[in-house]
Design a protein around this motif. Structure first.
Motif, PDB file in Angstrom:
ATOM      1  N   GLN A 125      12.008   1.505  -5.207  1.00 13.69           N
ATOM      2  CA  GLN A 125      11.260   0.249  -5.159  1.00 13.69           C
ATOM      3  C   GLN A 125      12.061  -0.819  -4.427  1.00 13.69           C
ATOM      4  O   GLN A 125      13.271  -0.948  -4.604  1.00 13.69           O
ATOM      5  CB  GLN A 125      10.952  -0.223  -6.587  1.00 13.69           C
ATOM      6  CG  GLN A 125       9.879  -1.298  -6.670  1.00 13.69           C
ATOM      7  CD  GLN A 125       8.495  -0.758  -6.369  1.00 13.69           C
ATOM      8  OE1 GLN A 125       8.166   0.361  -6.755  1.00 13.69           O
ATOM      9  NE2 GLN A 125       7.704  -1.537  -5.661  1.00 13.69           N
TER      10      GLN A 125
ATOM     11  N   ASP B 123       0.807  -1.223   0.000  1.00 16.46           N
ATOM     12  CA  ASP B 123       0.000   0.000   0.000  1.00 16.46           C
ATOM     13  C   ASP B 123       0.837   1.269   0.000  1.00 16.46           C
ATOM     14  O   ASP B 123       0.289   2.370  -0.003  1.00 16.46           O
ATOM     15  CB  ASP B 123      -0.920   0.022   1.229  1.00 16.46           C
ATOM     16  CG  ASP B 123      -1.847  -1.186   1.269  1.00 16.46           C
ATOM     17  OD1 ASP B 123      -2.311  -1.597   0.190  1.00 16.46           O
ATOM     18  OD2 ASP B 123      -2.086  -1.707   2.377  1.00 16.46           O
ATOM     19  N   THR B 124       2.155   1.144   0.025  1.00 19.63           N
ATOM     20  CA  THR B 124       3.017   2.328   0.105  1.00 19.63           C
ATOM     21  C   THR B 124       3.811   2.491  -1.186  1.00 19.63           C
ATOM     22  O   THR B 124       4.501   1.563  -1.613  1.00 19.63           O
ATOM     23  CB  THR B 124       4.002   2.216   1.291  1.00 19.63           C
ATOM     24  OG1 THR B 124       3.265   1.948   2.484  1.00 19.63           O
ATOM     25  CG2 THR B 124       4.782   3.523   1.462  1.00 19.63           C
ATOM     26  N   HIS B 125       3.684   3.656  -1.799  1.00 11.15           N
ATOM     27  CA  HIS B 125       4.388   3.935  -3.050  1.00 11.15           C
ATOM     28  C   HIS B 125       5.780   4.495  -2.775  1.00 11.15           C
ATOM     29  O   HIS B 125       6.084   4.929  -1.651  1.00 11.15           O
ATOM     30  CB  HIS B 125       3.590   4.929  -3.905  1.00 11.15           C
ATOM     31  CG  HIS B 125       2.215   4.439  -4.255  1.00 11.15           C
ATOM     32  ND1 HIS B 125       2.001   3.402  -5.127  1.00 11.15           N
ATOM     33  CD2 HIS B 125       0.991   4.838  -3.828  1.00 11.15           C
ATOM     34  CE1 HIS B 125       0.704   3.180  -5.242  1.00 11.15           C
ATOM     35  NE2 HIS B 125       0.063   4.036  -4.462  1.00 11.15           N
ATOM     36  N   VAL B 126       6.620   4.497  -3.796  1.00 14.23           N
ATOM     37  CA  VAL B 126       7.955   5.094  -3.684  1.00 14.23           C
ATOM     38  C   VAL B 126       7.820   6.560  -3.287  1.00 14.23           C
ATOM     39  O   VAL B 126       7.023   7.300  -3.854  1.00 14.23           O
ATOM     40  CB  VAL B 126       8.720   4.974  -5.019  1.00 14.23           C
ATOM     41  CG1 VAL B 126      10.028   5.753  -4.955  1.00 14.23           C
ATOM     42  CG2 VAL B 126       8.993   3.512  -5.347  1.00 14.23           C
TER      43      VAL B 126
END
Length: 300
Positions: A251, A230-233
């Motif tokens: 990433q 659920d966590t983006h860069v």
């Protein structure tokens, strides 16, 4: 003595602000009879052109590496370093902040907030004068990359913002007030930057200490895995029991996390085989590992 990180887009009068801060520091230090050097460290445009320095991700990484190395070389108890560059990636500002923590000196960020239009005008003037300049279309591309500093971020505070697109530098009372505040932040800090946890040795010579280290690093890894999907860069993952969060600068996969953890455990054991460390609390063990992960996941 201290570090001031200048931040902003291309052609946003960063170097002029850096020079103003240097002159004010020299003046105040003369009055207060403080004896130390003020060093302005820039992105080394004398070695490469502005366009070449940021044309590709490879040359951009080289530019940041050159800047960071110069900051680290000058940062000590007898010098105050002004880091004059775009510094628009928050992961890189965090790395500079960690240098200040390791040196146990105060730091602050100065954001030169300018508009694209104003920067284009200044860049065109440089181009007409035959000075080193950017391609006009490149200005917009660089502005789109800026991760604006946020005063609530540990590595961005204290934060001072100067509207360089509309500020008249000479005789401007607001500008003079900001300069005085910046000087005060590094010469008379209210809270000294704490020493980086990762510079403190952790004794792992007995079974209990080994177990604590293994448990702390595994808990951090599990917390990251729970939030990874659920966590983006560029996002952050809070860790229970720690006042700092994991910053996903790039990433990462579960296999990457396991590899980072194994390498970290091996590194700590090797360090402590060579010197006696001090046994640390579970909170400090956790924060040491988070800081290590943040360096490993830094985009630069």
């Amino acid at each position: 003595m201290g570090m001031i990180v200048i931040c902003g887009g291309p052609c946003s009068s960063k170097s002029r602000v850096a020079e103003s801060i240097r002159d004010r520091l020299v003046s105040v230090c003369s009055v207060e009879q403080k004896d130390f050097k003020v060093e302005i460290v820039d992105e080394g445009f004398g070695l490469v052109s502005r366009v070449e320095a940021y044309r590709s991700s490879h040359t951009e990484k080289q530019t940041r590496a050159r800047l960071k190395a110069a900051v680290e070389r000058h940062l000590n108890s007898s010098s105050l370093v002004i880091c004059d560059g775009m510094n628009y990636i928050k992961g890189f500002r965090y790395e500079l902040y960690c240098l200040a923590r390791a040196a146990n000196v105060p730091s602050c960020v100065v954001f030169c907030n300018s508009s694209v239009e104003s920067s284009v005008v200044l860049n065109d003037a440089r181009m007409r004068a035959g000075e080193d300049s950017y391609e006009s279309t490149f200005i917009n591309a660089l502005y789109s990359r800026i991760e604006v500093p946020i005063g609530t971020n540990r590595w961005d505070r204290p934060l001072f913002e100067i509207d360089t697109s509309s500020t008249s530098f000479d005789g401007n009372e607001t500008y003079e007030t900001v300069l005085n505040s910046i000087v005060s932040a590094v010469l008379h800090p209210t809270q000294l930057t704490r020493k980086h946890h990762s510079t403190v040795k952790t004794r792992v010579g007995d079974a209990n200490a080994l177990g604590s280290l293994d448990y702390a690093t595994r808990e951090v890894e599990n917390a990251i895995l729970e939030r990874l999907i659920d966590t983006h860069v560029g996002g952050t993952i809070p860790i229970s029991g720690s006042e700092i969060s994991v910053l996903l600068g790039k990433q990462v996969t579960p296999a990457d996390l396991r590899s980072i953890r194994r390498a970290y455990l091996k590194m700590v054991r090797m360090q402590n085989a060579q010197s006696n460390g001090t046994t640390q609390s579970m909170q400090i063990l956790t924060q040491q590992y988070i800081e290590h992960i943040n360096r490993m996941l830094s985009p630069v």
